[in-house]
Scaffold this motif. Structure first.
Motif, short mmCIF file in Angstrom:
data_model
loop_
_atom_site.label_atom_id
_atom_site.label_comp_id
_atom_site.label_asym_id
_atom_site.label_seq_id
_atom_site.Cartn_x
_atom_site.Cartn_y
_atom_site.Cartn_z
N MET A 221 -13.04 -60.46 -58.98
CA MET A 221 -11.72 -61.02 -59.18
C MET A 221 -11.73 -62.45 -58.66
O MET A 221 -12.29 -62.74 -57.62
N CYS A 222 -11.10 -63.33 -59.40
CA CYS A 222 -10.98 -64.72 -59.00
C CYS A 222 -9.54 -65.00 -58.56
O CYS A 222 -8.60 -64.52 -59.19
N ILE A 223 -9.40 -65.76 -57.50
CA ILE A 223 -8.07 -66.12 -57.03
C ILE A 223 -7.98 -67.63 -56.94
O ILE A 223 -8.83 -68.27 -56.33
N GLY A 224 -6.97 -68.20 -57.60
CA GLY A 224 -6.70 -69.62 -57.50
C GLY A 224 -5.70 -69.85 -56.37
O GLY A 224 -4.76 -69.07 -56.19
N THR B 169 -6.38 -74.51 -57.28
CA THR B 169 -7.78 -74.76 -56.93
C THR B 169 -8.57 -73.46 -56.94
O THR B 169 -8.05 -72.38 -56.68
N HIS B 170 -9.84 -73.62 -57.25
CA HIS B 170 -10.76 -72.48 -57.23
C HIS B 170 -12.15 -73.03 -56.92
O HIS B 170 -12.63 -73.93 -57.59
N LEU B 171 -12.76 -72.51 -55.86
CA LEU B 171 -14.11 -72.90 -55.47
C LEU B 171 -14.27 -74.41 -55.33
O LEU B 171 -15.25 -75.00 -55.78
N SER C 59 -12.51 -76.90 -56.65
CA SER C 59 -12.13 -77.73 -57.79
C SER C 59 -10.68 -77.46 -58.18
O SER C 59 -10.24 -76.30 -58.18
N ILE D 104 -8.24 -76.84 -60.99
CA ILE D 104 -8.45 -76.35 -62.35
C ILE D 104 -7.22 -76.51 -63.23
O ILE D 104 -7.32 -76.40 -64.45
#
Length: 98
Positions: A1-4, A44-46, A48, A50
């Motif tokens: 799962m990705c979280i911004g 933002t994510h990692l 950056s 986005i």
């Protein structure tokens, strides 16, 4: 799962901005969204940015993240999801049989 994570631009240049969230400052790449003026919210994510966010969307994401933290701790979180409490869930248009 990705979280911004929503953050607010404090200062920056063509490539990197110093962004703030809850008092913490981080260097964020702006290569995907371009230069943004101070005060702009970005997702933002990692490391950056986005996507550029408006104030309302940034607050809604912040509330959702706070709600998840409250739920994990076993505390009441309904007030942080107020926009979802008084409506039925809706399927995205591409999943509806219309």
């Amino acid at each position: 799962m990705c979280i911004g994570i929503p953050m607010r631009v404090v200062t920056g240049n063509d490539f990197v901005a110093q962004c703030e969230r809850h008092g913490a400052i981080a260097s964020i790449s702006m290569m995907l969204v371009g230069v943004q003026p101070p005060g702009t919210h970005v997702l933002t994510h990692l490391g950056s940015a986005i996507r550029v966010l408006d104030d309302e969307e940034a607050r809604a994401i912040d509330d959702a993240l706070a709600g998840l933290a409250e739920a994990v701790e076993g505390r009441d979180f309904d007030s942080l999801f107020a926009d979802l409490l008084d409506r039925e869930p809706e399927l995205p248009a591409h999943l509806r049989g219309e």
